[in-house]
Design a protein around this motif. Structure first.
Motif, short mmCIF file in Angstrom:
data_model
loop_
_atom_site.label_atom_id
_atom_site.label_comp_id
_atom_site.label_asym_id
_atom_site.label_seq_id
_atom_site.Cartn_x
_atom_site.Cartn_y
_atom_site.Cartn_z
N UNK A 192 0.82 -1.22 0.00
CA UNK A 192 0.00 0.00 0.00
C UNK A 192 0.86 1.26 0.00
N UNK A 193 1.93 1.26 0.78
CA UNK A 193 2.80 2.43 0.83
C UNK A 193 3.42 2.70 -0.55
N UNK A 194 3.81 1.65 -1.24
CA UNK A 194 4.33 1.81 -2.61
C UNK A 194 3.25 2.39 -3.52
N UNK A 195 2.02 1.87 -3.40
CA UNK A 195 0.91 2.38 -4.22
C UNK A 195 0.63 3.84 -3.88
N UNK A 196 0.63 4.18 -2.58
CA UNK A 196 0.39 5.57 -2.17
C UNK A 196 1.42 6.51 -2.81
N UNK A 197 2.69 6.08 -2.82
CA UNK A 197 3.73 6.93 -3.38
C UNK A 197 3.54 7.10 -4.89
N UNK A 198 3.19 6.02 -5.57
CA UNK A 198 2.96 6.11 -7.02
C UNK A 198 1.78 7.04 -7.29
N UNK A 199 0.71 6.93 -6.50
CA UNK A 199 -0.44 7.81 -6.66
C UNK A 199 -0.06 9.26 -6.37
N UNK A 200 0.78 9.45 -5.37
CA UNK A 200 1.23 10.80 -5.03
C UNK A 200 2.03 11.41 -6.17
N UNK A 201 2.89 10.60 -6.79
CA UNK A 201 3.70 11.08 -7.92
C UNK A 201 2.82 11.43 -9.12
N UNK A 202 1.63 10.82 -9.18
CA UNK A 202 0.69 11.13 -10.25
C UNK A 202 -0.31 12.22 -9.84
N UNK A 203 -0.04 12.86 -8.69
CA UNK A 203 -0.91 13.93 -8.16
C UNK A 203 -2.34 13.47 -7.90
#
Length: 410
Positions: free
Chosen positions: A394-405
């Motif tokens: 989930x933390x990896x997914x959160x970071x990817x989502x964050x990078x995609x704004x």
């Protein structure tokens, strides 16, 4: 009579020192939307997660000969593919942290030079000087790194507490309040928060140093070693979130809208108080934290690059290793001068692999062996394995989502 185990005390402080560094400067930048209550809860949750995975990794480390690193454990449990993934994750983590620290230092030092000397210096020039200075110390020897780091880190501990005491009367309690939708900002903060509790790379060394026959002592060292940074981070969040408002002029919202950097954060602190000691202490603290953090991280990267390529310790090979160590993160800082939080977020992806997913999967694989006989076991079952693995993913997914704004941060 109660006897103090000075070796264990030293190891505890070493673990704490591994976590306490420039990464904490990003905490208020990504948690301002939550308010202090939710930020504190998020810190406790991440501390619990990272401490638990550290204990998982402790059990795995105790199953291998003293001194065995991630590479030995990964190859034994997962084969050559596992070894490749772990080595690649470690190198990418160190490169991402290096890029973050060069960017943060360039931004911070540029701001300080302008504030205190009235001189405008291009951030690229500051980044180059900072990188050359750090690289020169690492190039000389590991002993030089140890001596410089020991003096500066000790000094910074005193500066931090002086800073916290000085700021306290100026904290605006209204700035600390949570809003109705504060909880939705937690997801974007989690990836950066885990970088503030990453000490797992030191666990094999701690097992060798303290002794394989003292698992309870090692367990206590990891728990207490993480509690000290947790307390420091809670104080830092209280001071910084209470000093700079969330919205309005010179606020965290303006910082977020302008891809806020450490330097801009320091500028806003200057504008938020009339006490000249507060911004001066914070500037001094952040400057030393960035210096010592990058000094230690780049030493690890220097050794990892040399080990991966198989270069010797000659002057020529050390120079080539130095170029491979410092040029890529400098180029990143040159292209993304405000990339401190961005690079820390990227580092969270690789840290999640090394410090969350690997300990859980390695322990599960280890316990599945019929021949495995553990001398010490961390309380763990199938539900624990699944929960930790899911949280790491989930933390990896959160970071990817964050990078995609796709996630709000303020």
């Amino acid at each position: 009579m109660f006897a103090i185990n000075y070796k264990a005390v030293g190891a505890t402080l070493l673990i704490s020192g591994t976590m306490l560094g420039a990464g904490m400067l990003a905490l208020p930048l990504v948690s301002s939307g939550m308010g202090y209550t939710y930020a504190s809860l998020a810190l406790v949750c991440i501390w619990l997660l990272m401490t638990y995975t550290a204990l998982m990794l402790l059990e795995v480390s105790l199953a291998f000969p003293a001194g065995s690193g991630f590479d030995v454990m990964a190859q034994s449990l997962f084969g050559n593919k596992g070894l490749w993934i772990i080595n690649a994750s470690l190198l990418l983590l160190l490169y991402a942290l290096s890029g973050a620290y060069i960017s943060g230092a360039a931004s911070s030092y540029t701001s300080n030079i302008k504030q205190y000397l009235g001189i405008d210096v291009p951030s690229a020039v500051v980044a180059a000087i900072f990188t050359l200075l750090i690289g020169s110390i690492v190039y000389m020897s590991t002993g030089a790194v140890d001596r410089v780091n020991r003096v500066l880190f000790s000094l910074n501990v005193f500066i931090f507490f002086a800073m916290a005491i000085t700021i306290q009367p100026y904290v605006n309690q209204g700035n600390l309040n949570s809003t109705q939708d504060s909880s939705r900002y937690i997801y974007a903060a989690f990836p950066v928060f885990i970088t503030a509790f990453g000490f797992h790379g030191s666990i094999p060394s701690m097992v060798k140093y303290i002794g394989r026959d003292k698992p309870q002592t090692l367990r206590n060292i990891f728990i207490l070693g993480g509690l000290i940074p947790l307390l420091v981070y809670a104080i830092w969040e209280y001071c910084s979130l209470g000093l700079v408002p969330r919205i309005g002029e010179n606020s965290f919202l303006t910082l977020a809208e302008n891809q806020g950097s450490v330097g801009m954060f320091l500028d806003y602190i200057h504008a938020s108080t009339s006490n000249h000691w507060i911004p001066s202490l914070i500037s001094l603290f952040s400057s030393i934290a960035l210096f010592t953090s990058y000094l230690c991280v780049s030493l690890g990267l220097f050794d990892s690059v040399a080990s991966s390529i198989g270069w010797k310790d000659s002057k020529h090979d050390r120079l080539i290793t130095a170029l491979a160590t410092y040029l890529p993160p400098f180029v990143f800082a040159w292209i993304y001068p405000e990339g401190f939080v961005l690079a820390l977020g990227a580092a969270a992806i690789f840290l999640s692999i090394l410090a969350i997913l690997f300990p859980a999967l390695a322990l599960y694989k280890l316990r599945a062996r019929d021949s495995y006989q553990a001398g010490w076991r961390v309380p763990c079952n199938t539900c624990s394995f699944c929960t930790v693995t899911m949280m790491g993913a989930c933390i990896i997914v959160f970071q990817i989502m964050k990078m995609q704004n796709l996630l709000p941060i303020c």
